[in-house]
Design a protein around this motif. Structure first.
Motif, PDB file in Angstrom:
ATOM      1  N   VAL A 257       0.854  -1.189   0.000  1.00 28.48           N
ATOM      2  CA  VAL A 257       0.000   0.000   0.000  1.00 28.48           C
ATOM      3  C   VAL A 257       0.889   1.238   0.000  1.00 28.48           C
ATOM      4  N   LEU A 258       0.712   2.112  -0.996  1.00 24.57           N
ATOM      5  CA  LEU A 258       1.485   3.346  -1.036  1.00 24.57           C
ATOM      6  C   LEU A 258       1.025   4.328   0.029  1.00 24.57           C
ATOM      7  N   GLY A 259      -0.260   4.270   0.393  1.00 23.59           N
ATOM      8  CA  GLY A 259      -0.777   5.169   1.427  1.00 23.59           C
ATOM      9  C   GLY A 259      -0.861   6.601   0.981  1.00 23.59           C
ATOM     10  N   ALA A 260      -1.149   6.811  -0.328  1.00 18.47           N
ATOM     11  CA  ALA A 260      -1.221   8.166  -0.866  1.00 18.47           C
ATOM     12  C   ALA A 260      -2.329   8.242  -1.905  1.00 18.47           C
ATOM     13  N   ALA A 261      -2.903   9.436  -2.058  1.00 12.10           N
ATOM     14  CA  ALA A 261      -4.012   9.620  -3.007  1.00 12.10           C
ATOM     15  C   ALA A 261      -3.529   9.758  -4.439  1.00 12.10           C
ATOM     16  N   LEU A 262      -2.254  10.073  -4.646  1.00 11.84           N
ATOM     17  CA  LEU A 262      -1.644  10.167  -5.967  1.00 11.84           C
ATOM     18  C   LEU A 262      -2.387  11.129  -6.889  1.00 11.84           C
ATOM     19  N   GLY A 263      -2.779  12.269  -6.348  1.00 10.36           N
ATOM     20  CA  GLY A 263      -3.372  13.321  -7.158  1.00 10.36           C
ATOM     21  C   GLY A 263      -4.816  13.094  -7.548  1.00 10.36           C
ATOM     22  N   VAL A 264      -5.527  12.262  -6.819  1.00 10.64           N
ATOM     23  CA  VAL A 264      -6.904  11.934  -7.184  1.00 10.64           C
ATOM     24  C   VAL A 264      -7.872  13.046  -6.787  1.00 10.64           C
ATOM     25  N   GLN A 265      -8.928  13.180  -7.560  1.00  9.93           N
ATOM     26  CA  GLN A 265     -10.020  14.101  -7.233  1.00  9.93           C
ATOM     27  C   GLN A 265     -11.310  13.298  -7.181  1.00  9.93           C
ATOM     28  N   GLU A 266     -11.981  13.333  -6.052  1.00  7.77           N
ATOM     29  CA  GLU A 266     -13.179  12.515  -5.844  1.00  7.77           C
ATOM     30  C   GLU A 266     -14.417  13.163  -6.463  1.00  7.77           C
ATOM     31  N   LEU A 267     -15.224  12.343  -7.137  1.00  8.91           N
ATOM     32  CA  LEU A 267     -16.550  12.772  -7.573  1.00  8.91           C
ATOM     33  C   LEU A 267     -17.496  12.507  -6.411  1.00  8.91           C
ATOM     34  N   THR A 268     -17.627  13.474  -5.534  1.00  5.78           N
ATOM     35  CA  THR A 268     -18.273  13.260  -4.232  1.00  5.78           C
ATOM     36  C   THR A 268     -19.711  12.818  -4.343  1.00  5.78           C
ATOM     37  N   GLU A 269     -20.387  13.180  -5.404  1.00  7.28           N
ATOM     38  CA  GLU A 269     -21.796  12.801  -5.509  1.00  7.28           C
ATOM     39  C   GLU A 269     -21.973  11.320  -5.827  1.00  7.28           C
ATOM     40  N   MET A 270     -20.871  10.644  -6.199  1.00 10.20           N
ATOM     41  CA  MET A 270     -20.994   9.228  -6.563  1.00 10.20           C
ATOM     42  C   MET A 270     -20.252   8.291  -5.623  1.00 10.20           C
ATOM     43  N   HIS A 271     -19.116   8.709  -5.052  1.00  9.95           N
ATOM     44  CA  HIS A 271     -18.322   7.808  -4.228  1.00  9.95           C
ATOM     45  C   HIS A 271     -19.053   7.469  -2.935  1.00  9.95           C
ATOM     46  N   LEU A 272     -19.346   6.183  -2.755  1.00  6.98           N
ATOM     47  CA  LEU A 272     -20.099   5.669  -1.601  1.00  6.98           C
ATOM     48  C   LEU A 272     -21.435   6.389  -1.430  1.00  6.98           C
TER      49      LEU A 272
END
Length: 527
Positions: A257-272
């Motif tokens: 596990v790298l333990g990093a987001a690696l520059g990700v941007q969440e689509l908050t209306e869809m994730h979980l």
């Protein structure tokens, strides 16, 4: 009088409970070794040309229209994928809906693959059917995050620097009581934050790699069992991350596990959210994970998640492989029965013999089941003949990348006429001769001492250490945790009546006709 048996039963139950507690693997052992130590430094263009990497994705009907930014983020990677597969079921099983593929998606330079709905794991499972070459790397991502442009490159550099391992941007190790442990409490008092991957979900499991921030596997890590969701483990269909990690764990394949987001941007209306692949009103992910884990422990092994080493067998003196795997002759039935004499079966058995060239779809590294034994072929040996060490090692060292994997070499005659315990005794002997984790621990302690020397000249030494080297402080603290001694093979093997023995001549341990060595020992000098 009728209750006189009760104290005896209570005592028996207490004894059995105590034995169960003793035999349960201690997952604290994983903590210092969950993060990869290195990234491959090679030239990017040369790496892209050398390794085939494909991206695997899927989605659901109500989200398909909105995932263009996700796809575009995978098309703009610094390490361009050879293919991007979007697996689209004909029917979404949860609701019975069909898919309407947007025109913008049809215009993208990606491959739209229609398939059956295999649950949240459709991206990987259908991808495994599309890509059969065991050497191909599979990057799995979800449809609810916009990914950083270096995601594939960072995952691949980490995977190549840690061969034989799967790597994810994020994951989890669930250890009951970890949040209140003395180690974490002391670290937090020093200002060291708990890594997100250390969790207490109420049950022991992990490391489990999660796909929502990106994960990379090698195709050869998987065999046909990954498609076989047992009816009793049906909830694992909706906990695909745990199912896939359990598949690797059962074969001793490391998960980092790298333990990093690696520059990700969440689509908050869809994730979980309401339309999540793994969450809907009548489902609770934590309950699904617990149910899946309980079933895996019952069906696979209570030591599924144990901190242990991968052990493989290279076997010579075999009949021709002609006809395998579709036809298993009585002669091969006898071979497989001999392997089953072992108290624990190897994670993979290399059948070193002639005749593989004519077998359907034979590729080095592609594994399959023969009478429940996981095997692969090796063309380095003649049929029914003796084999040199170099012949048995040839394909082992090509495919087995993890430095801590133990290679055991022998013949069918050794299995049939010798003591089955000699196999595990020689494996343990080789494991005790070389352990890459010892080298990692030494490197960590050396780096931490150097960091402390650097900190002495800083205005705030404590802040400098915590900010720059908190992960080393974490590793060091958990290595100091009192742990029950285990064999060089880790928590996998039951205790034996006799200690590991064998004649040691670096890098080999020999016991009778058996020979064993660790992969990493071939690159190290003794002492």
């Amino acid at each position: 009088m009728t209750l006189q048996w009760w104290p005896w039963l209570l005592t028996l139950l207490q004894i059995l409970h105590g034995l169960a507690m003793v035999s349960e693997p201690d997952l604290h052992r994983w903590i210092p070794y969950m993060r990869p130590r290195a990234m491959h430094p090679g030239d990017l263009q040369e790496l892209v040309e050398q390794y085939r990497v494909v991206v695997l994705m899927t989605t659901i009907p109500k989200r398909i229209e909105y995932i263009e930014p996700v796809i575009d983020s995978m098309l703009r990677q610094t390490w361009p994928a050879s293919e991007i597969y979007m697996s689209i079921p004909y029917v979404y099983n949860r609701t019975g809906e069909s898919y309407k593929i947007p025109e913008w998606m049809q215009a993208k330079p990606i491959r739209l693959m229609r398939c059956e709905d295999l649950g949240p794991g459709t991206h990987l499972l259908n991808g495994l059917r599309l890509e059969e070459d065991p050497w191909t790397f599979l990057v799995v991502v979800d449809d609810d995050h916009i990914y950083g442009h270096q995601l594939i490159e960072q995952l691949m550099r980490s995977a190549l620097a840690n061969p034989g391992s799967a790597v994810a941007a994020q994951g989890f190790l669930s250890v009951p009581g970890i949040l209140e442990s003395q180690e974490l409490t002391a670290l937090q008092d020093q200002g060291v934050q708990r890594p997100r991957y250390l969790q207490d979900q109420g049950f022991p499991a992990g490391p489990v790699l999660v796909s929502y921030l990106g994960v990379v596997y090698q195709r050869g890590f998987f065999d046909e069992r990954v498609f076989q969701y047992d009816r009793a483990c049906y909830q694992c269909r909706y906990q695909d991350d745990m199912w896939f990690s359990a598949h690797l764990a059962s074969k001793g394949i490391k998960r980092f596990v790298l333990g990093a987001a690696l520059g990700v941007q969440e689509l908050t209306e869809m994730h979980l959210g309401p339309e999540s692949l793994t969450k809907w009103p009548e489902n609770r992910p934590r309950n699904v994970s617990d149910d899946c884990n309980q079933c895996l422990l019952q069906k696979r092994s209570t030591k599924l998640w144990a901190f242990r080493r991968r052990v493989v067998l290279a076997l010579a003196g075999l009949p021709s492989a002609a006809g395998l795997p579709s036809e298993v002759s009585p002669e091969w039935e006898s071979v497989l029965a001999s392997i089953k004499r072992l108290s624990n079966w190897p994670d993979l058995t290399y059948l070193c013999t002639a005749g593989w060239e004519g077998s359907s779809g034979f590729i080095l590294g592609k594994s399959f089941l023969l009478n429940d034994i996981l095997v692969t072929g090796s063309t380095a040996c003649e049929a029914q003949g003796d084999a040199r060490i170099s012949q048995l090692l040839r394909d082992l060292l090509l495919w087995e990348g993890d430095a801590n994997t133990v290679l055991v070499m022998g013949s069918l005659e050794d299995l049939q006429k010798g003591d089955p315990e000699d196999f595990w005794a020689v494996a343990e002997c080789a494991a005790n001769m070389y352990d890459f984790h010892v080298q990692q621990a030494d490197d960590d302690e050396r780096a931490l001492r150097e960091a402390e020397d650097q900190a002495a000249s800083k205005q705030d030494p404590k802040e400098f250490l915590v900010e720059k080297f908190g992960h080393l402080m974490l590793n060091s603290r958990f290595r100091q945790r009192p742990l029950e001694l285990t064999s060089g093979l880790g928590d996998q093997m039951p205790r034996r009546s006799r200690a590991a023995s064998g004649a040691q001549t670096w890098p080999y341990c020999r016991l009778g006709s058996w020979l064993a060595a660790s992969v990493g020992a071939f690159n190290e000098m003794p002492g």
